[in-house]
Design a protein around this motif. Sequence first.
Motif, PDB file in Angstrom:
ATOM      1  N   LEU A 106      38.005  23.402  17.924  1.00 29.19           N
ATOM      2  CA  LEU A 106      39.436  23.703  17.822  1.00 29.19           C
ATOM      3  C   LEU A 106      39.874  23.208  16.450  1.00 29.19           C
ATOM      4  O   LEU A 106      39.691  22.038  16.130  1.00 29.19           O
ATOM      5  N   ILE A 107      40.439  24.103  15.634  1.00 29.82           N
ATOM      6  CA  ILE A 107      40.866  23.715  14.290  1.00 29.82           C
ATOM      7  C   ILE A 107      42.370  23.471  14.276  1.00 29.82           C
ATOM      8  O   ILE A 107      43.139  24.183  14.926  1.00 29.82           O
ATOM      9  N   ALA A 108      42.784  22.450  13.506  1.00 27.84           N
ATOM     10  CA  ALA A 108      44.202  22.108  13.424  1.00 27.84           C
ATOM     11  C   ALA A 108      44.485  21.488  12.064  1.00 27.84           C
ATOM     12  O   ALA A 108      43.585  20.983  11.392  1.00 27.84           O
ATOM     13  N   ALA A 109      45.759  21.534  11.668  1.00 30.52           N
ATOM     14  CA  ALA A 109      46.155  20.961  10.384  1.00 30.52           C
ATOM     15  C   ALA A 109      47.605  20.514  10.440  1.00 30.52           C
ATOM     16  O   ALA A 109      48.389  20.996  11.266  1.00 30.52           O
ATOM     17  N   THR A 110      47.945  19.607   9.542  1.00 29.31           N
ATOM     18  CA  THR A 110      49.324  19.142   9.402  1.00 29.31           C
ATOM     19  C   THR A 110      49.757  19.323   7.959  1.00 29.31           C
ATOM     20  O   THR A 110      48.933  19.281   7.042  1.00 29.31           O
ATOM     21  N   GLY A 111      51.052  19.519   7.776  1.00 32.13           N
ATOM     22  CA  GLY A 111      51.566  19.691   6.428  1.00 32.13           C
ATOM     23  C   GLY A 111      53.065  19.468   6.373  1.00 32.13           C
ATOM     24  O   GLY A 111      53.722  19.347   7.411  1.00 32.13           O
ATOM     25  N   GLY A 112      53.581  19.441   5.161  1.00 35.34           N
ATOM     26  CA  GLY A 112      54.999  19.165   4.966  1.00 35.34           C
ATOM     27  C   GLY A 112      55.917  20.303   5.332  1.00 35.34           C
ATOM     28  O   GLY A 112      57.065  20.089   5.688  1.00 35.34           O
ATOM     29  N   ARG A 115      55.094  26.746   5.329  1.00 33.40           N
ATOM     30  CA  ARG A 115      54.501  27.717   4.391  1.00 33.40           C
ATOM     31  C   ARG A 115      53.007  27.492   4.169  1.00 33.40           C
ATOM     32  O   ARG A 115      52.327  28.343   3.613  1.00 33.40           O
ATOM     33  N   HIS A 116      52.480  26.346   4.598  1.00 29.03           N
ATOM     34  CA  HIS A 116      51.048  26.075   4.453  1.00 29.03           C
ATOM     35  C   HIS A 116      50.246  26.416   5.704  1.00 29.03           C
ATOM     36  O   HIS A 116      49.044  26.152   5.758  1.00 29.03           O
ATOM     37  N   SER A 117      50.872  27.021   6.696  1.00 32.23           N
ATOM     38  CA  SER A 117      50.203  27.236   7.985  1.00 32.23           C
ATOM     39  C   SER A 117      48.982  28.159   7.895  1.00 32.23           C
ATOM     40  O   SER A 117      48.072  28.054   8.718  1.00 32.23           O
ATOM     41  N   LEU A 118      48.931  29.028   6.909  1.00 34.37           N
ATOM     42  CA  LEU A 118      47.782  29.931   6.795  1.00 34.37           C
ATOM     43  C   LEU A 118      46.500  29.227   6.354  1.00 34.37           C
ATOM     44  O   LEU A 118      45.438  29.830   6.329  1.00 34.37           O
ATOM     45  N   VAL A 119      46.601  27.925   6.032  1.00 37.70           N
ATOM     46  CA  VAL A 119      45.395  27.164   5.690  1.00 37.70           C
ATOM     47  C   VAL A 119      44.375  27.247   6.817  1.00 37.70           C
ATOM     48  O   VAL A 119      43.161  27.227   6.583  1.00 37.70           O
ATOM     49  N   ALA A 143      53.897  21.414  11.050  1.00 39.87           N
ATOM     50  CA  ALA A 143      54.678  21.019   9.881  1.00 39.87           C
ATOM     51  C   ALA A 143      55.604  19.874  10.289  1.00 39.87           C
ATOM     52  O   ALA A 143      55.770  19.580  11.477  1.00 39.87           O
ATOM     53  N   SER A 144      56.201  19.235   9.311  1.00 39.10           N
ATOM     54  CA  SER A 144      57.090  18.105   9.608  1.00 39.10           C
ATOM     55  C   SER A 144      58.171  18.480  10.602  1.00 39.10           C
ATOM     56  O   SER A 144      58.493  17.710  11.510  1.00 39.10           O
ATOM     57  N   GLU A 145      58.730  19.685  10.456  1.00 41.51           N
ATOM     58  CA  GLU A 145      59.827  20.099  11.337  1.00 41.51           C
ATOM     59  C   GLU A 145      59.368  20.485  12.739  1.00 41.51           C
ATOM     60  O   GLU A 145      60.176  20.667  13.642  1.00 41.51           O
ATOM     61  N   ASP A 146      58.045  20.626  12.950  1.00 40.55           N
ATOM     62  CA  ASP A 146      57.531  21.010  14.269  1.00 40.55           C
ATOM     63  C   ASP A 146      57.533  19.871  15.283  1.00 40.55           C
ATOM     64  O   ASP A 146      57.567  20.114  16.480  1.00 40.55           O
TER      65      ASP A 146
END
Length: 197
Positions: A106-112, A115-119, A143-146
């Motif tokens: 399962l792949i996951a990522a965090t970001g500010g 707009r970076h979700s396509l990583v 993202a931070s707002e999520d």
Amino acid sequence: MKLVVVSAGLSVPSSTRLLGDRLAKATAGRVAADVEVVELRELAVEIAHNFTNGFPGRKLSAAIDAVTGADGLIVVTPVFSASYSGLFKSFFDVIDPEALVGKPVLIAATGGSARHSLVLEHALRPLFAYLRAVVVPTAVYAASEDWGAEGLDGRIERAAGELAGLMAGLSGAKPAVEEDLHVVPFEEQLAALRSAG
């Protein structure tokens, strides 16, 4: 079964680790599995030394064994320069490229920002496709707002369900027995076609 979370978060506390923990909890709620977390932040020096001397240190060796021996993986990275972090990539570079073949991931990522979700699709999914792992269809980006907003919980639950399903299915599957396969060499197939014509 064994579920391993690989977290490439650098801070303490880390939103990357928090996302990994939530995904692990949701997955372990669906399939009986012991959860182990590999914090790459603690392995950074040993990863660098592995590149220069070719040998993993004690902690790195244990982390590699945990990842390669897992029945399922949750991998989470912060977004750096529109991709996964260098530490995240370096860890998977020191693992034997054949070690993750067929492993549910399962792949996951965090970001500010969102707009970076396509990583997840342009960086993480291709990396694990190259390693021939089985990546679940739903990837999770936070993202931070999520955090605390609607939508993140649903994505976590859906992705966890997919990973749990793969883990349960693969643990009950019997490996193919090569002796049962009868392969006719291509030359023989062509010769049979010529004689029939």
